[in-house]
Scaffold this active site. Structure first.
Site, mmCIF file in Angstrom:
data_model
loop_
_atom_site.group_PDB
_atom_site.id
_atom_site.type_symbol
_atom_site.label_atom_id
_atom_site.label_comp_id
_atom_site.label_asym_id
_atom_site.label_seq_id
_atom_site.Cartn_x
_atom_site.Cartn_y
_atom_site.Cartn_z
ATOM 1 N N HIS A 157 0.835 -1.224 0.000
ATOM 2 C CA HIS A 157 0.000 0.000 0.000
ATOM 3 C C HIS A 157 0.860 1.262 0.000
ATOM 4 O O HIS A 157 0.432 2.306 0.491
ATOM 5 C CB HIS A 157 -0.966 0.044 1.193
ATOM 6 C CG HIS A 157 -1.722 -1.222 1.408
ATOM 7 N ND1 HIS A 157 -2.964 -1.458 0.873
ATOM 8 C CD2 HIS A 157 -1.386 -2.351 2.091
ATOM 9 C CE1 HIS A 157 -3.376 -2.674 1.227
ATOM 10 N NE2 HIS A 157 -2.429 -3.235 1.963
ATOM 11 N N SER A 278 15.414 21.383 -16.125
ATOM 12 C CA SER A 278 14.224 22.199 -16.356
ATOM 13 C C SER A 278 14.645 23.485 -17.051
ATOM 14 O O SER A 278 15.739 24.000 -16.817
ATOM 15 C CB SER A 278 13.565 22.506 -15.019
ATOM 16 O OG SER A 278 12.797 23.693 -15.118
ATOM 17 N N LYS A 284 16.691 21.709 -10.934
ATOM 18 C CA LYS A 284 15.978 20.454 -11.215
ATOM 19 C C LYS A 284 16.814 19.421 -11.978
ATOM 20 O O LYS A 284 17.584 19.766 -12.853
ATOM 21 C CB LYS A 284 14.717 20.737 -12.046
ATOM 22 C CG LYS A 284 13.601 21.430 -11.301
ATOM 23 C CD LYS A 284 12.939 20.555 -10.245
ATOM 24 C CE LYS A 284 12.114 19.432 -10.826
ATOM 25 N NZ LYS A 284 10.837 19.907 -11.354
ATOM 26 N N GLU A 291 9.951 8.480 -16.864
ATOM 27 C CA GLU A 291 8.604 9.014 -17.100
ATOM 28 C C GLU A 291 8.107 8.674 -18.503
ATOM 29 O O GLU A 291 6.946 8.311 -18.702
ATOM 30 C CB GLU A 291 8.592 10.533 -16.917
ATOM 31 C CG GLU A 291 8.766 10.956 -15.472
ATOM 32 C CD GLU A 291 8.924 12.469 -15.356
ATOM 33 O OE1 GLU A 291 8.084 13.082 -14.694
ATOM 34 O OE2 GLU A 291 9.880 13.025 -15.939
#
Ligand code: ARG
Length: 477
Positions: A157, A278, A284, A291
């Site tokens: 979970h 970024s 970043k 992704e």
């Protein structure tokens, strides 16, 4: 060049809009080498049984080889008016070889021809993907071996559950991807069936030798029913289902790495060469590779859904709807192969933050199950132990302490069965290493799992399917 090969019964020219709409050449041109190999074998068979002369076969095969070289070199003129790759090659053969080219299509239809081309293409690509997966599996096992002593929290979970070895967690992916590899290997036996000879759907009146064509093209079996041979796209559906499952596995791995690379987890760092920055936030470092793999999973599942939906309720035998199978197949093959490639390059370069993982495993009451198991070993029933440890956790939380940080007195207040030895039982290393049951996370057990995997991969290496084979026009009659 654009007089249609089926023009005979038509009095009107095809509308340009229809030509553009029905043409598949921009997609199926990719099959050219299989189409040519198939045609060469077909010629050779026709000559063997005496349907065409050996001299004609030789001319046809030489012409086909010339076309293969033209296409490979980018010197071939493609034209929407010629519909598909079969028509292009046959029309060009006419220009090169003259009227004898018109004998090539004897005892054959584009319906069995396209089924042949796709099967040859897909067995080649499938064996390549199997090889790629084999390589990825070896890398996973290598990373697991290298990180054998790293302990991390295992989750259910997405809540910390019990400590496990990072190697054990990675070996779960070994299991997943090795199932993918075996599924594809199994699928190969359904792909590698020779449909030629079915012709349009009913078979042919010529005395063809299908077994001979199958041998030339290295097929294990000949399709048993001519109607099925031209209608069957199960092997593509199966491949797409297998590819979708593999992509789902990649998406889960990607999701974990994305989470783990966040400041909140800080378990893993992507190598700079596999991350992106970024355009606005200078600090970043983004996990774009993971992704994108996660995102592309949707596209591959979409390919499977598209094909299943396209095939649903189609009457036998060939229907033009089926031309749409190639776009989704090629997309899925390309995507899966690219994802395996990028992961194989990235995986060995991931940096796992051993300290952070260990710290996380030491906090959050991951020793609660082991404390209950300890009480069971001292004679208590598991349910009672579960209740009692639950109360101990609640007490420890109110003191802002971990279970193993409570004093012996505090613990004994919950049960007089508890002795000082409990503290050693609650060390993370002990908790991991006590899970020695088959398939468990104990260091010894995981070491064995790794050794078994290495042995299996080594053995498999010598038995990987191989459908790379060269055109050999000289070997033709
Ligand atoms: N381009 C077609 C396909 O990809 C080849 C078979 C065409 N057959 C036909 N009868 N129109 O499926």
């Amino acid at each position: 060049m654009s007089e249609k090969l089926w023009q005979g019964r038509f009095s009107e020219k095809t509308d340009r809009i229809v030509e553009a709409f029905t043409s598949s050449i921009q997609i199926d041109r990719r099959l050219y080498t299989y189409d040519i190999q198939g045609s060469m074998a077909h010629c050779k068979m026709l000559a063997k049984v005496g349907i065409i002369s050996k001299a004609d076969a030789r001319v046809l095969i030489q012409g086909l080889e010339k076309i293969r070289q033209e296409i490979a070199a980018g010197r071939f003129q493609f034209d929407d008016a010629l519909e598909d790759i079969h028509m292009h090659i046959e029309a060009r053969l006419g220009e090169i070889a003259g009227p004898v080219a018109e004998k090539l299509h004897t005892a054959r239809s584009r319906n069995d021809q396209i089924a042949l081309d796709v099967r040859m293409y897909l067995r080649h690509e499938t064996s390549h993907i199997i090889e790629q997966l084999h390589g990825l599996l070896s890398l996973i096992v290598g990373v697991a071996r290298k990180n054998l002593d790293v302990i991390m929290p295992g989750y259910t979970h997405l809540q910390r559950a019990q400590p496990v070895l990072l190697a054990h967690h990675l070996m779960a992916y070994y299991e997943m991807f090795s199932r993918d590899m075996l599924r594809l290997d199994n699928c190969l036996s359904r792909i590698n069936v020779m449909p030629l000879g079915a012709a349009a759907l009913a078979g042919t009146t010529y005395p063809i030798d299908r077994a001979y064509t199958a041998t030339l093209l290295r097929f294990d079996t000949v399709a048993a029913n001519s109607i099925d041979a031209v209608s069957d796209r199960d092997f593509i559906m199966e491949f797409l289902a297998d590819a979708s499952i593999a992509m789902v596995h990649f998406s889960r791995l990607s999701e974990e790495l994305i989470l783990w690379s966040s400041a909140e987890f800080d378990f893993v760092e992507f190598p700079d060469a596999f991350a992106t920055g970024s355009s606005i936030m200078p600090q970043k470092k983004n996990p774009d590779v993971a992704e994108l793999v996660r995102g592309k999973t949707g596209a591959v599942i979409g390919c499977l859904t598209a094909l299943l939906t396209m095939m649903k309720s189609l009457p036998l035998a060939y229907n033009r709807d089926m031309q749409e199978d190639k776009k989704v197949l090629f997309d899925a093959v390309d995507t899966l192969a690219a994802c395996i490639e990028v992961y194989s390059a990235m995986l060995p370069k991931l940096h796992f933050n051993q300290e952070k993982m260990q710290q996380a495993a030491a906090a959050g009451y991951l020793d609660a199950t082991d404390m209950a198991d300890y009480l069971v070993s001292r004679g208590m029933s598991f349910r009672q132990a579960h209740r009692l440890v639950g109360e101990a956790v609640s007490f420890a939380m109110s003191r802002k302490k971990e279970l193993h940080a409570l004093s012996l007195d505090e613990l004994q207040a919950f049960s007089p069965l508890i002795r000082r030895e409990i503290f050693s039982k609650l060390s993370i290393r002990q908790m991991v290493d006590r899970r020695e049951c088959e398939g468990g996370t104990a260091t010894g057990t995981v070491k064995n799992a790794i050794a078994t995997a290495e042995k299996k991969l080594n053995h498999m290496k010598a038995h990987l399917p191989d459908f790379h084979f060269e055109n050999n026009p000289e070997a033709m009659p």
